[in-house]
Design an enzyme around this catalytic site. Structure first.
Site, short mmCIF file in Angstrom:
data_model
loop_
_atom_site.label_atom_id
_atom_site.label_comp_id
_atom_site.label_asym_id
_atom_site.label_seq_id
_atom_site.Cartn_x
_atom_site.Cartn_y
_atom_site.Cartn_z
N LYS A 69 0.89 -1.17 0.00
CA LYS A 69 0.00 0.00 0.00
C LYS A 69 0.92 1.21 0.00
O LYS A 69 1.36 1.68 1.05
CB LYS A 69 -0.89 -0.03 1.25
CG LYS A 69 -2.23 0.66 1.11
CD LYS A 69 -2.16 2.12 0.68
CE LYS A 69 -1.72 3.06 1.76
NZ LYS A 69 -1.40 4.43 1.24
N GLU A 121 -0.24 7.49 -1.52
CA GLU A 121 -1.15 7.92 -2.59
C GLU A 121 -0.62 9.15 -3.31
O GLU A 121 -1.17 9.56 -4.32
CB GLU A 121 -2.56 8.18 -2.02
CG GLU A 121 -2.68 9.26 -0.96
CD GLU A 121 -2.37 8.76 0.46
OE1 GLU A 121 -1.43 7.97 0.65
OE2 GLU A 121 -3.07 9.21 1.39
N ARG A 122 0.48 9.75 -2.78
CA ARG A 122 0.99 10.97 -3.41
C ARG A 122 1.89 10.67 -4.61
O ARG A 122 2.01 11.48 -5.51
CB ARG A 122 1.73 11.83 -2.39
CG ARG A 122 0.73 12.50 -1.46
CD ARG A 122 1.39 13.41 -0.46
NE ARG A 122 1.52 12.77 0.83
CZ ARG A 122 2.04 13.33 1.90
NH1 ARG A 122 2.50 14.56 1.83
NH2 ARG A 122 2.11 12.69 3.03
N SER A 182 4.95 8.71 9.13
CA SER A 182 5.05 9.63 10.27
C SER A 182 4.75 8.88 11.58
O SER A 182 4.07 7.86 11.58
CB SER A 182 4.09 10.80 10.07
OG SER A 182 2.77 10.31 9.94
N CYS A 206 13.90 11.09 6.04
CA CYS A 206 13.83 10.80 7.48
C CYS A 206 15.22 10.82 8.10
O CYS A 206 15.35 10.86 9.31
CB CYS A 206 13.18 9.45 7.72
SG CYS A 206 14.20 8.08 7.19
P1 NAD Z 1 2.40 9.49 6.39
O1 NAD Z 1 2.43 8.97 7.77
O2 NAD Z 1 1.50 10.63 6.07
O3 NAD Z 1 1.98 8.32 5.36
C1 NAD Z 1 2.60 7.05 5.40
C2 NAD Z 1 1.61 6.00 4.94
O4 NAD Z 1 0.51 5.97 5.84
C3 NAD Z 1 1.04 6.29 3.55
O5 NAD Z 1 0.95 5.08 2.83
C4 NAD Z 1 -0.33 6.87 3.85
O6 NAD Z 1 -1.28 6.57 2.85
C5 NAD Z 1 -0.71 6.19 5.15
N1 NAD Z 1 -1.57 7.06 5.97
C6 NAD Z 1 -1.58 8.42 6.01
N2 NAD Z 1 -2.50 8.85 6.87
C7 NAD Z 1 -3.09 7.76 7.41
C8 NAD Z 1 -4.12 7.57 8.39
N3 NAD Z 1 -4.72 8.58 8.98
N4 NAD Z 1 -4.46 6.30 8.72
C9 NAD Z 1 -3.84 5.26 8.13
N5 NAD Z 1 -2.87 5.38 7.19
C10 NAD Z 1 -2.49 6.61 6.84
O7 NAD Z 1 3.91 9.84 5.99
P2 NAD Z 1 4.43 10.58 4.68
O8 NAD Z 1 4.09 12.03 4.78
O9 NAD Z 1 4.06 9.83 3.47
O10 NAD Z 1 6.02 10.39 4.84
C11 NAD Z 1 6.82 11.27 5.60
C12 NAD Z 1 7.05 10.72 6.99
O11 NAD Z 1 7.67 9.44 6.92
C13 NAD Z 1 8.01 11.58 7.80
O12 NAD Z 1 7.55 11.64 9.12
C14 NAD Z 1 9.31 10.81 7.73
O13 NAD Z 1 10.21 11.06 8.79
C15 NAD Z 1 8.82 9.40 7.76
N6 NAD Z 1 9.80 8.46 7.25
C16 NAD Z 1 10.40 7.64 8.14
C17 NAD Z 1 11.36 6.74 7.72
C18 NAD Z 1 12.03 5.80 8.68
O14 NAD Z 1 12.60 4.81 8.25
N7 NAD Z 1 11.97 6.09 9.97
C19 NAD Z 1 11.69 6.68 6.35
C20 NAD Z 1 11.04 7.54 5.47
C21 NAD Z 1 10.09 8.43 5.93
#
Ligand code: NAD
Length: 498
Positions: free
Chosen positions: A173, A176-177, A226, A281
């Site tokens: 999954k 979606e962006r 996140s 990240c």
């Molecule tokens: P996000 O949390 O918004 O989205 C991540 C995933 O969760 C996506 O597939 C999204 O569709 C899904 N999602 C979003 N909102 C949701 C909800 N309310 N309920 C269930 N699923 C949901 O993160 P993002 O903006 O795509 O990515 C950036 C974040 O990811 C930053 O916080 C970054 O630090 C983190 N990140 C962490 C690592 C790591 O290994 N620690 C690596 C890359 C990115």
């Protein structure tokens, strides 16, 4: 306009929910396409497909499974330019950086080729009279990966390659962006010979994520994104009895000791703070110079470098970084800069007003640099995820270490120094999962594991490296005794080997 549906059972399936999200092209702010958002029913259908295909794949010997991944690597190499182009258009990062995103994913696929070796069990000959013991690693069944927007090639590959190599079927999954690259990875896997149903790409938002968390046929979930979403998925997934690893947000500190090579430290901060517009990240978002004169010198050198950063469209290979992923994210990052000013930090370089000539609707901003940030400010506490670096001055090494340890996030950190004692002390005592010594972005190579501590990671096992093979398998231990060695009579006490 591209219309992304799903990739299930080896073929494209249009979305049936009637719900869609926009996919933007950040470099010029145009709408690139729409992506279908799966309903619970669509997700459940994909899982049924995966469940039906998985036993045959698990029964395929591990070398043959690895050969499919080898062919997949050839195809990724063959389509490298095309994948990088899609990635840059949907994410916004530059083409060379997009190629790095693909490459760091490829390296994990390469390590997954070692699955036949990594899946070997243990054996004890003669553990007791006529008794042998052996262990085996078996796939879990159907597993899922939920991935973020910022590495749309690398992180899906981190998840799907070891899972598939271990004999599981995988539901991806993606964000979606920027779904374009994950969809192409699904197609390339089929071209490489992966049986239909073993890798399914289901696009969606919260509805499909909740369906993954609650689906009784999904055994494990690997999440990256996140922290609030990771914590939610971890909690609800674990309470549903699933194996879950969830990697979250970050606020990575780089300590600059008074004896550091200042040229190296400034180069490192500029690359690690502003590369990919700070949407990594492992980006450095906090610089911690130790001592007044180190801080003054550092800021004096950083200012002209930040002012002269070259922002450009993703197709400009000479740009230092491109636009942010969406207009909403751009506004959020600029909002944090406004907040920092209100909180009393010194905005030494202000990139909020930047517009890209010829690309006025793109989601651009210039690099920003804050000085005199304090640990009580929200711009210090919260993840900004943009081209914004905060300088937090520390009086001495002990204060810099304590600051890093006290922060709620613990993904990556770095120290720049020429003093081996200080470097060793820092590596040993810092409460962070990945540490760089004169290396600003210490992302471990694919044969080590990747994972943050504190609120940057939930779960026991890290991503890639040996942990990935543990995460995607369960261990079974067999104790055997052949009839000729079995004595007569029942045993009523717990068996011991004597
Ligand atoms: P996000 O949390 O918004 O989205 C991540 C995933 O969760 C996506 O597939 C999204 O569709 C899904 N999602 C979003 N909102 C949701 C909800 N309310 N309920 C269930 N699923 C949901 O993160 P993002 O903006 O795509 O990515 C950036 C974040 O990811 C930053 O916080 C970054 O630090 C983190 N990140 C962490 C690592 C790591 O290994 N620690 C690596 C890359 C990115």
């Amino acid at each position: 306009m591209i219309n992304y549906g799903h990739f299930i059972g080896g073929k494209h399936v249009p979305g049936a929910s009637g719900r869609f999200a926009d996919v933007w092209q950040p470099m010029d702010g145009t709408l690139r396409g729409k992506v279908a958002l799966a309903s619970k029913a669509e997700l459940t259908a994909a899982v049924a497909n995966a469940k039906a295909a998985q036993p045959g794949w698990a029964a395929t010997n591990p070398q043959r499974r690895a050969r499919v991944l080898m062919k997949f690597l050839d195809l990724v190499a063959k389509h490298n330019d095309e994948l990088a182009d899609i990635l840059a258009r949907e994410h916004g990062k530059t083409i060379p950086d997009a190629k790095g995103d693909i490459q760091r994913g490829v390296e994990v696929v390469e390590v997954a080729l070692g699955a036949p070796h990594m899946l070997k069990g243990e054996y004890t000959d003669g553990a007791g009279p006529g008794i042998d013991i052996y262990s085996m690693r078996q796939p879990l069944g159907v597993v899922a990966g939920i991935t973020p927007f910022n590495f749309p090639a690398m992180i899906p590959m981190w998840k799907l390659a070891p899972a598939i190599a271990c004999g599981n079927a995988f539901i991806l999954k993606p964000s979606e962006r920027d779904p374009g690259v994950p969809m192409r990875l699904g197609e390339l896997m089929i071209e490489a010979g992966l049986p239909p149903g073993i890798l399914n790409v289901v696009n969606g938002d919260k509805e499909s994520v909740d369906a993954i968390i609650d689906d009784p046929d999904i055994q494990a979930i690997g999440f990256v994104g996140s922290t609030p979403i990771g914590e939610y998925i971890y909690g609800r997934g674990c309470s549903n009895g699933k194996r879950v690893q969830a990697f979250g947000g970050a606020k990575n500190h780089m300590i600059i000791m008074p004896d550091a090579d200042m040229d190296q430290a400034v180069d490192a901060l500029i690359g690690a703070g502003y590369g990919a517009a700070g949407e990594r990240c492992m980006a450095i978002s906090v610089a911690v110079p130790v001592g007044q004169s180190t801080a003054d010198e550092l800021v004096k050198r950083l200012v002209p470098r930040v002012e002269s950063l070259k922002v450009g469209p993703s197709t400009d290979a000479s740009a230092d970084f491109g636009p942010l992923v969406t207009k909403a994210h751009l506004e959020k990052v600029k909002g944090y800069v406004d907040l920092g000013v209100r909180e009393g930090a010194t905005l030494a370089v202000d990139g909020r007003g930047f517009t890209m000539q010829g690309y006025e609707n793109g989601f651009y901003m210039g690099g920003c640099l804050f000085d005199h940030v304090t640990t009580g400010m929200r711009i210090y506490k919260e993840e900004i995820f943009g081209p914004v670096l905060s300088v937090v001055r520390a009086p001495d090494y002990a204060a810099a270490l304590k600051m890093t340890n006290d922060h709620e996030y613990g993904n990556g950190t770095a120290i720049f120094t020429r003093d081996g004692n200080v470097a060793r002390d820092f590596a040993s005592k810092v409460n962070v999962g990945m540490v760089g010594v004169n290396v600003p972005i210490p992302v471990p190579l694919a044969y080590y594991t990747f994972g943050g501590w504190k609120r940057s990671g939930f779960g026991d096992l890290n991503q890639h490296g040996p942990d990935a093979f543990r995460f995607y398998t369960k261990t079974k231990t067999v104790t055997g005794r052949w009839p000729s060695s079995i004595g007569k009579g029942s045993e009523f006490t717990i068996p011991v080997m004597g």
